[in-house]
Design an enzyme around this catalytic site. Structure first.
Site, PDB file in Angstrom:
ATOM      1  N   GLU A  52      -1.092  17.074 -47.927  1.00  0.00           N
ATOM      2  CA  GLU A  52      -0.597  15.700 -48.049  1.00  0.00           C
ATOM      3  C   GLU A  52      -1.097  14.938 -49.277  1.00  0.00           C
ATOM      4  O   GLU A  52      -1.186  13.701 -49.233  1.00  0.00           O
ATOM      5  CB  GLU A  52      -1.006  14.930 -46.793  1.00  0.00           C
ATOM      6  CG  GLU A  52      -2.524  14.638 -46.652  1.00  0.00           C
ATOM      7  CD  GLU A  52      -3.301  15.649 -45.838  1.00  0.00           C
ATOM      8  OE1 GLU A  52      -2.863  16.816 -45.760  1.00  0.00           O
ATOM      9  OE2 GLU A  52      -4.358  15.282 -45.285  1.00  0.00           O
ATOM     10  N   ASN A  53      -1.404  15.603 -50.402  1.00  0.00           N
ATOM     11  CA  ASN A  53      -1.859  14.890 -51.607  1.00  0.00           C
ATOM     12  C   ASN A  53      -1.031  13.630 -51.839  1.00  0.00           C
ATOM     13  O   ASN A  53       0.184  13.653 -51.708  1.00  0.00           O
ATOM     14  CB  ASN A  53      -1.707  15.802 -52.826  1.00  0.00           C
ATOM     15  CG  ASN A  53      -2.159  17.205 -52.547  1.00  0.00           C
ATOM     16  OD1 ASN A  53      -3.295  17.435 -52.202  1.00  0.00           O
ATOM     17  ND2 ASN A  53      -1.238  18.160 -52.646  1.00  0.00           N
ATOM     18  N   GLU A  93       3.144  15.875 -43.063  1.00  0.00           N
ATOM     19  CA  GLU A  93       2.501  15.532 -44.338  1.00  0.00           C
ATOM     20  C   GLU A  93       2.886  14.128 -44.767  1.00  0.00           C
ATOM     21  O   GLU A  93       2.059  13.377 -45.301  1.00  0.00           O
ATOM     22  CB  GLU A  93       2.845  16.556 -45.426  1.00  0.00           C
ATOM     23  CG  GLU A  93       2.537  18.016 -45.090  1.00  0.00           C
ATOM     24  CD  GLU A  93       1.151  18.268 -44.515  1.00  0.00           C
ATOM     25  OE1 GLU A  93       0.238  17.467 -44.776  1.00  0.00           O
ATOM     26  OE2 GLU A  93       0.992  19.265 -43.783  1.00  0.00           O
ATOM     27  N   HIS A 120       0.831  11.568 -42.908  1.00  0.00           N
ATOM     28  CA  HIS A 120      -0.536  11.450 -43.422  1.00  0.00           C
ATOM     29  C   HIS A 120      -0.656  10.341 -44.466  1.00  0.00           C
ATOM     30  O   HIS A 120      -1.760   9.856 -44.729  1.00  0.00           O
ATOM     31  CB  HIS A 120      -0.975  12.755 -44.094  1.00  0.00           C
ATOM     32  CG  HIS A 120      -1.660  13.735 -43.189  1.00  0.00           C
ATOM     33  ND1 HIS A 120      -2.640  13.382 -42.293  1.00  0.00           N
ATOM     34  CD2 HIS A 120      -1.524  15.090 -43.072  1.00  0.00           C
ATOM     35  CE1 HIS A 120      -3.072  14.466 -41.662  1.00  0.00           C
ATOM     36  NE2 HIS A 120      -2.409  15.513 -42.112  1.00  0.00           N
TER      37      HIS A 120
END
Ligand code: BES
Ligand code: ZN
Length: 907
Positions: A276-277, A310, A313
């Protein structure tokens, strides 16, 4: 204490304890990174502004680093003295606020661990969670240090036309030519502060599907899904899933997309599923790429939930992050809960929601319950670890999600949404703990059971192990009452000999003779309420007396699986058949069928001495077979639900129901059950297949995918029945279906039906499948795993696995391929793996050691295949123990694998 085992420098493999948490001695406010990307030698210039944390005693600055070549360190532009201690860069006598400039180089092309900066298919990718940023530059690589990042990427323009990092693109353009020709740069600025584990960069030849959206709030955003050229035709579903995710989080929780641009990039070399950058999610191709020709319904549904996960997040993980890695479930458990709710909310029909719930519980019970009962058992918030990568577990994720779900049950759906709002009001932008989360949900609902019971409820975070709920029911005809006694207990786990009682929400109902829900009135109440009610257990032992009951009811306990516990109730077959036929709760209706199957399997395993005898025994009774027939013929039940009911409990789940496990024996009994279901219900399987096999133009919606699943399980049983009777019609039809199929689900199900009945036609179909999809790596993964996961016949699978490892398409360096061949065999095919001659264990120990030198994270996951060795029957038990000891004897193990192996041995 362990010796140092990690190849990262001298020192000891340290046990990290939650109780030892200390705030960082310095804060890093800004980070300005400049990368000169080169596969062999990438240069990283890191300019940071730091200041001392006044709340912590003055001390040296210790920066984490791993496998870095350090060239220069400047403090406020001046050279400075420093030392290296245990891999850390240590700076003393620093001012209270200063600029720090660090210049390092790394070699991404040699990075087979796939942590930090690495090369995949000639492109650059990063993976920083949990502790990978320290492989890029020296840093305070811990989640409670949040900084503002700006990133400049410089690279060869022809080889790396796309340059991506977190946030917004603020500048890009040409650079002076390098020795290999034109170079260019891109500069990205992330408007949000973040911990280092959310940093990402990507560079390479990629193309994007783009979508502009306007949210409810009227804001415009650009969504992009980046893939290799040639894969664009497989990105529509991921993009649609992303759009649904954005809309859902805004609608259900009021959480908006906080970036102008949101990017997903796919790579085929990835240790995990996805990451999840901030603004630049990096995904395993497996959870992005899909079209009807290459992906199954299951793939489509996984993509939807992983994309959702993701994306979610972005708030639960990124905006509010973890104070330390012991709090991992703060973001992972909560975000799994959110992705489960998302997938359910996307279902149009209530029955489809129930199917999703059953699937989620099945994962919990077949994977997490064994973990909780084995040597790696740990609380949802662990107390210690050696390697944090080993704690991305089904306990942190799936059990953590159940803990969040129980909170929602205790405060109600609206109350939970209010709790989330308070959580963001209090903690947005900060790094917090599981306590902070639970407190916010409780405080937003002051009159709730959660608020009243919070300290006890939080035992779900601190105590490992799966509680058992012992239920007993007594009907008193004279008093017209039914008394239900519920008693809870929890076995000891490593380091936790005794447990305190949990708070356990239990939804329940009582079925009358006609199968209808009875009105429920406790003896303390003046009027009945309808249907289901939720009682909240807090004691070891509690009694509930229901009044005005005219005949003995059948209790339906733990409806919807309201708590992650094992329910023990001595149901008679007749009671289970009643629940299976009538329960208004679809979860317990399915559960009744599973219990009937488990009881018969366990009886057979206990009463039939050896596996050879089991193979030709009737394990299933007529009542069960008849009930399954009724389910197949049922006019109104969903196809997807029928598929779940007709799917027998897995060998792993059956093993969990036994004290001593003989994998061969379990396999033989379950195979006998499959064979019996196949032959006894043959006419119904035919009818079901005919009624469900044509699903028209392909869409992966729950209704048509349910019909394809039911057609698939029918075909499997028809091939099994044909094997027994010598019939050639259905195998022939199945091969034809394999050839004519209009989508991967139907094609793969047909192929799997031939393989799982060990039909001779499987060989040619497999060859044809490979030829058709030789340029589709994700399909080739399916091709491998179908063979390594096939039913073992006389020990044929292990030699096949060894042969497949020699195939030109095999590589130990690619985690997806390794999992499809080696993990599927060692962790997904118990009867093939647990061999009397111990050759499976020998193979496992060789692969763990071999893989550990390449990729410790993947190796450590494989190492867990023998977690439950102490439950095995002899000779498996001793042989498995010896194999583990052989791995443990290696002196060059990574700390990842060493921790798992050491725990398995109980040291
Ligand atoms: N944060 C994780 C990815 C991750 C895990 C990175 C472990 C580093 C170490 C991500 O959000 C995640 O949980 N991914 C899951 C899939 C998800 C749908 C449960 C995964 O990768 O398995
Ligand atoms: Zn996650």
């Amino acid at each position: 204490m362990l010796q140092m085992l990690d190849g990262t420098g001298p020192g000891a493999a340290v046990v990290i304890n939650r109780a030892d948490y200390l705030a960082p001695a310095y804060w890093i406010d800004t980070v300005d990174l400049c990368f000169d990307l080169d596969p062999v030698k990438t240069r990283v210039l890191n300019k940071m502004t730091l200041r001392r944390n006044p709340e912590v005693p003055a001390q040296p600055l210790r920066l984490d680093g791993e496998e870095l070549n350090l060239a220069r360190v400047l403090v406020n532009g001046q050279g400075t003295s420093f030392k290296m201690e245990g891999g850390q860069l240590v700076l003393c006598d620093l001012p209270d606020a200063f600029q720090l400039e660090i210049f390092t180089t790394t070699c991404p092309s040699k990075n087979t661990k796939l942590m930090g900066l690495y090369v995949s298919n000639d492109s650059f990718f990063t993976q920083c969670e949990a502790e990978g940023f320290r492989r890029i530059t020296y840093f305070l690589d811990r989640p409670d240090v949040m900084a503002s990042y700006s990133v400049t990427l410089r690279a060869d323009k022809a080889k790396y036309p796309v340059l991506l990092s977190n946030g917004n693109l603020v500048a890009h353009g040409p650079l002076e030519d390098g020795p290999n020709g034109a170079r260019h740069f891109a500069k990205w600025v992330d408007p949000h502060r973040k911990p280092s584990y959310l940093f990402a960069l990507v560079a390479g030849q990629l193309v994007a599907r783009e979508q502009r959206i306007t949210t409810r709030a009227g804001q415009d955003h650009l969504l992009q899904v980046y893939v290799r050229p040639g894969d664009l035709d497989k990105t529509e579903h991921a993009m649609v899933s992303l759009m649904h995710s954005v809309a859902w989080d805004e609608a259900r929780f009021g959480l908006k997309l906080d970036l102008e641009r949101f990017m997903i990039v796919a790579t085929s070399d990835f240790n995990m599923g996805a990451m999840e950058n901030k603004g630049l999610n990096i995904f395993n191709t497996k959870y992005v790429l899909a079209n009807q020709a290459t992906a199954t319904d299951v793939d489509f549904s996984n993509i939807e939930s992983v994309v959702g996960h993701e994306y979610f997040h972005n708030w639960t993980g990124n905006r509010i992050t973890c104070r330390d890695w012991f709090q991992l479930s703060l973001k992972e458990g909560l975000t799994v809960f959110r992705d489960q709710e998302f997938s359910q909310d996307l279902c149009a029909a209530p029955s489809a929601r129930a199917v999703k719930r059953i699937e989620d519980v099945r994962v919990l019970r077949t994977a997490q319950f064994p973990e909780d009962a084995g040597p790696m058992a740990h609380p949802v918030r662990p107390d210690s670890y050696i390697e944090i990568s080993n704690f991305y577990t089904v306990t942190i994720y799936e059990k953590g999600a159940e803990v969040v779900r129980m909170m929602q049950t205790l405060v109600g759906r609206e109350g939970f949404a209010k709790g989330m709002t308070l959580y963001f009001e209090r903690h947005d932008g900060n790094a917090v703990t599981c306590d902070d989360f639970a407190q916010a949900i409780a405080d937003a609902n002051p009159a709730s059971d959660l608020s009243r019971l919070l300290p006890q409820f939080k035992r779900w975070y601190s105590q490992a192990g799966t509680p058992h709920l012992q239920a007993q029911g007594v009907y008193d005809a004279a008093a017209r009452s039914y008394t239900l006694t519920l008693a809870q207990s929890c076995a000891s786990t490593p380091g936790q000999p005794a447990k305190e009682p949990f708070v356990i929400p239990v939804s329940l109902g009582l079925l009358g003779v006609d199968g209808q829900d009875l009105p429920l009135q406790l003896d303390s109440e003046t009027a009945p309420a309808a249907g289901t009610r939720t009682v909240v257990l807090t004691q070891e032992h509690e009694t509930f007396t229901f009044v005005n009951i005219d005949a003995e009811p059948v209790p339906s306990i733990l409806r919807g699986f309201t708590a992650p516990v094992v329910l023990d109730f001595a149901y008679t077959d007749a009671q289970l058949l009643h629940l299976l036929a009538h329960d208004s709760d679809p979860f317990n209706r399915w559960e009744a069928g599973q219990r009937l199957a488990v009881n018969q399997a366990v009886n057979a395993i206990k009463n039939i001495a050896i596996s050879a005898d089991a193979a030709c025994t009737n394990v299933l009774n007529d009542a069960y077979l008849d009930a399954m027939r009724q389910v197949l013929r049922h006019p109104s039940l969903d196809s997807a639900f029928k598929d779940l009911v007709l799917t027998l409990p897995s060998e792993t789940y059956l093993a969990e129901q036994l004290d001593v496990v003989d994998p061969q024996h379990i396999h033989a009994v379950r195979e006998a059950m499959r064979q019996q279901l196949a032959s006894a219900l043959q006419a119904d399987w035919e009818a079901v297949y005919e009624a469900n096999h044509d699903t028209g133009a392909y869409t992966p919606d729950p209704v048509s995918s349910g019909r394809r699943a039911l057609a698939g399980i029918a075909l499997t049983h028809l091939c099994l029945a044909a094997q027994a009777s010598g019939d050639t019609v259905w195998p022939g039809k199945t091969l034809q279906r394999f050839k004519d199929a209009g989508n991967m689900t139907d094609r793969f199900n047909a192929l799997a039906a031939l393989v799982s009945s060990s039909h001779p036609l499987a060989t040619q179909a497999l060859a044809q499948f490979h030829a058709m999809f030789k340029d589709e790596p994700l399909v080739i993964d399916k091709w491998f795993s179908l063979q390594t996961g096939a039913p073992d016949r006389g020990g044929n699978i292990l030699p096949a696995v060894r042969q497949l490892m020699k195939h030109t398409d095999f590589s130990l360096k690619n985690p997806n391929r390794t999992r499809s061949v080696i993990s599927t065999f060692c962790q997904g095919n118990p009867a093939a793996f647990h061999r009397l001659d111990a050759a499976g264990y020998q193979f496992w120990s060789e692969r763990v050691i071999e893989l550990d030198a390449i990729n410790p994270q993947v190796a450590a996951r494989l190492a867990r295949a023998l977690d439950r060795w102490s439950k095995l029957a002899e000779p498996y038990r001793s042989q498995a123990h010896q194999a583990i000891a052989r791995v443990a004897a290696r002196t060059d193990l990574s700390k990842d694998t060493h921790e798992v192996i050491t725990r398995a041995l109980g040291q």
